[in-house]
Design an enzyme around this catalytic site. Structure first.
Site, PDB file in Angstrom:
ATOM      1  NE  ARG A 177       3.714  15.991   7.265  1.00 31.18           N
ATOM      2  CZ  ARG A 177       4.737  16.394   7.988  1.00 31.18           C
ATOM      3  NH1 ARG A 177       5.942  16.397   7.479  1.00 31.18           N
ATOM      4  NH2 ARG A 177       4.574  16.780   9.224  1.00 31.18           N
ATOM      5  CB  SER A 226       8.922  16.442  15.392  1.00 41.47           C
ATOM      6  OG  SER A 226       7.555  16.435  15.722  1.00 41.47           O
ATOM      7  CB  CYS A 281      16.264  11.195  12.538  1.00 45.22           C
ATOM      8  SG  CYS A 281      16.806   9.484  12.480  1.00 45.22           S
ATOM      9  CD  GLU A 381      15.077  17.172  13.294  1.00 49.68           C
ATOM     10  OE1 GLU A 381      13.928  17.321  13.768  1.00 49.68           O
ATOM     11  OE2 GLU A 381      15.579  16.066  13.075  1.00 49.68           O
TER      12      GLU A 381
END
Ligand code: NAD
Length: 499
Positions: A177, A226, A281, A381
């Site tokens: 991305r 992730s 995070c 999350e």
């Protein structure tokens, strides 16, 4: 346009892959270019180049290697505007926020210049029978660095700086991305004097990651991303006999005691909770107020601050934070708000309203109260600007909530009571903790990393342990008798012991 091609052996290259994927400007929602994805043959090619380069680089003196790192540090600082612009354009974070992460990348380069201090060996004289025993650390060879989207400059450099400083070559796989910043970083390495083939980049998605994980010439894997993907990468990498450090998701609680400076705690919650559109995070996800009165006072302070937060384009100087990275991320966060309401949480501020009708992947700041541990709002999350409030009766209950979560990346307490703070960091199972510090990301000379399902493997990528992770240890026992001494020629079948 940066980020279209791979970077192999010191040049940008299309590779042999035929797939590509879109890179968006999240601030407008427009596709800005297509990034070419690598295939297995391209990974074979880059691995071959990296193996050869790693041997030559490892043979260079430490001094020579560190001169390149020093130069790279200067170049990253000199190019901060261009790096921040690409980061903002592809990720959506504001220019000031992008400069903040680049500052941490500089810190990683600075710490990497200390690599010899960490990797120097140990020596014991005459451990028995005139034998000296010593250990040395050597680079592992080629390191695969698989990065997430949320820190396009910092994470690849935090991984790569130390790997390169200790004498490895790297194959970086940026997030598909946000591939642009890593491409510019590649150019800077070349200008810094890094030999071709030591820093390589391949773009793509799961296909290229799998090729890296299975490649016999790649010895170590650094992953940040992730939890589901990190767990997979850890298991697959280990099954291919690689050392793997995988840093994964988080859900970070901020416990506020009744005796805390509530205004400071409220301000800290806003900046650590919503900064970078909560795509960190170490973002604070949940505010855990101890006592209803504390909760009510905090809520009264926080709500107007949340309502005032402005979401805008990455280059809008008045924006507090930018859009989310993709349309899918926006949809996921919006759905999480609906789900929290369906679960029984109270939607206090709905940030979706403020961005209706705008192009770009915007979600405004949202707040839900009365979150409980049976809700997905607590369990998952959520990588976007909806944060939750929880109410508990005591410090014991707060610690129980934090420790009941599957993640253990960060945790924070705000209090004026030293004993409460001490109990918190001793009892809470989170790798990075703050006492009256809302984003306790350690400085570059301390190890970084979570616990439980926020990290797989016991290795650390950043800080001193990174230098250990990127090197293998050998232990040598040697004896040098006088040239004319008569040696013992007796055969002994028992296991040798010292003496
Ligand atoms: P992600 O897991 O989607 O992607 C990370 C990398 O893995 C990317 O390079 C991606 O191409 C690759 N990947 C994705 N799916 C894959 C698959 N099925 N097989 C193989 N490779 C795959 O993560 P993201 O959305 O880019 O980043 C956000 C996540 O990263 C959050 O969960 C965040 O908490 C985490 N993160 C953790 C830390 C930490 O230090 N613990 C730091 C930054 C981000």
């Amino acid at each position: 346009m940066y980020g279209i091609d791979h970077y192999i052996g010191g040049t940008f290259s299309r590779g042999s892959g035929t797939r590509s994927g879109p890179v968006f400007n999240p601030s407008t929602g427009e596709e800005i270019y297509r990034c070419n994805y690598a295939d297995r043959a391209t990974v074979d090619e880059v691995a071959k180049v990296a193996v050869a380069a790693s041997r030559a680089w490892a043979a260079q003196s430490q001094t020579r290697r560190l001169q390149v790192i020093f130069k790279m540090r200067e170049l990253v600082i000199a190019n901060i505007e261009a790096l921040a612009e690409i980061t903002g354009l592809e990720h959506g974070k504001t220019i000031d926020d992008a400069k903040g992460e680049i500052g941490r990348a500089v810190e990683a380069l600075e710490f990497a210049t200390n690599a010899p201090q960490v990797t120097k060996g140990e020596y014991s004289v005459n451990v028995g029978g005139g034998i000296d025993t010593f250990s040395i650390r050597q680079p592992v060879g080629v390191v695969g660095c698989i990065a997430p989207f949320n820190f396009p400059v910092m994470v690849p450099l935090m991984m790569g700086a130390m790997a390169v400083a200790v004498g490895n070559a790297v194959v970086v796989k940026p997030s598909e991305r946000v591939p642009g910043a890593t491409a510019l970083v590649s150019e800077l390495w070349k200008k810094a004097g890094l030999p071709d083939g030591v820093w390589n980049v391949v773009n793509g998605d799961a296909e290229v990651v799998n090729a890296i994980l299975e490649h016999p010439s790649i010895a170590a894997i650094s992953f940040v991303g992730s939890t589901g993907v990190g767990e997979y990468i850890y298991q697959k990498g280990c099954s291919h006999n690689k050392r793997v450090a995988a840093y994964t998701g988080g859900k970070n609680h901020m416990v506020v005691m009744p005796d805390a400076d509530l205004e400071a705690a409220a301000a800290a919650f806003i900046s650590a909770g919503y900064g970078s559109a909560s795509q960190r995070c170490m973002a604070i996800s949940l505010l855990v107020a101890v006592g209803d009165q504390t909760a009510d006072k905090l809520r009264a302070l926080i709500v107007p601050m949340v309502e005032k937060l402005r979401v805008g384009s990455y280059n809008d100087k008045s924006a507090d934070f930018g859009p989310l990275v993709t349309a899918a991320a926006k949809a996921t966060v919006e759905a999480a708000i609906d789900r929290a309401v369906a679960e029984g949480a109270e939607l206090v501020v709905d940030g979706r309203v403020s961005v209706e009708g705008r192009n770009g992947f915007y979600v405004g700041a949202s707040l839900v109260d009365n979150v409980t541990t049976d809700m997905q709002m607590w369990k998952e999350e959520i990588f976007g600007p909806v944060r939750g409030m929880m109410r508990v009766a005591s410090l014991d209950a707060a610690i129980e909530v934090v420790n009941a979560h599957e993640y253990g990346n960060g945790a924070v307490i705000f209090t004026r009571n030293g004993r409460a703070a001490q109990r918190f960091y001793m009892e809470v199972e989170a790798g990075m903790q703050g006492v009256n510090v809302p984003v306790p990301v350690p400085v570059g000379h301390h190890n970084f990393g979570g616990l439980r399902r926020s990290k797989f493997g016991d290795a650390h990528m950043f800080g001193p342990d990174a230098a250990r992770f990127y090197t293998k240890m050998k232990t040598i026992s040697q004896r040098w008798p006088e040239p004319d001494a008569a040696l013992d020629h007796a055969v002994s079948m028992s296991f040798p012991s010292n003496g």
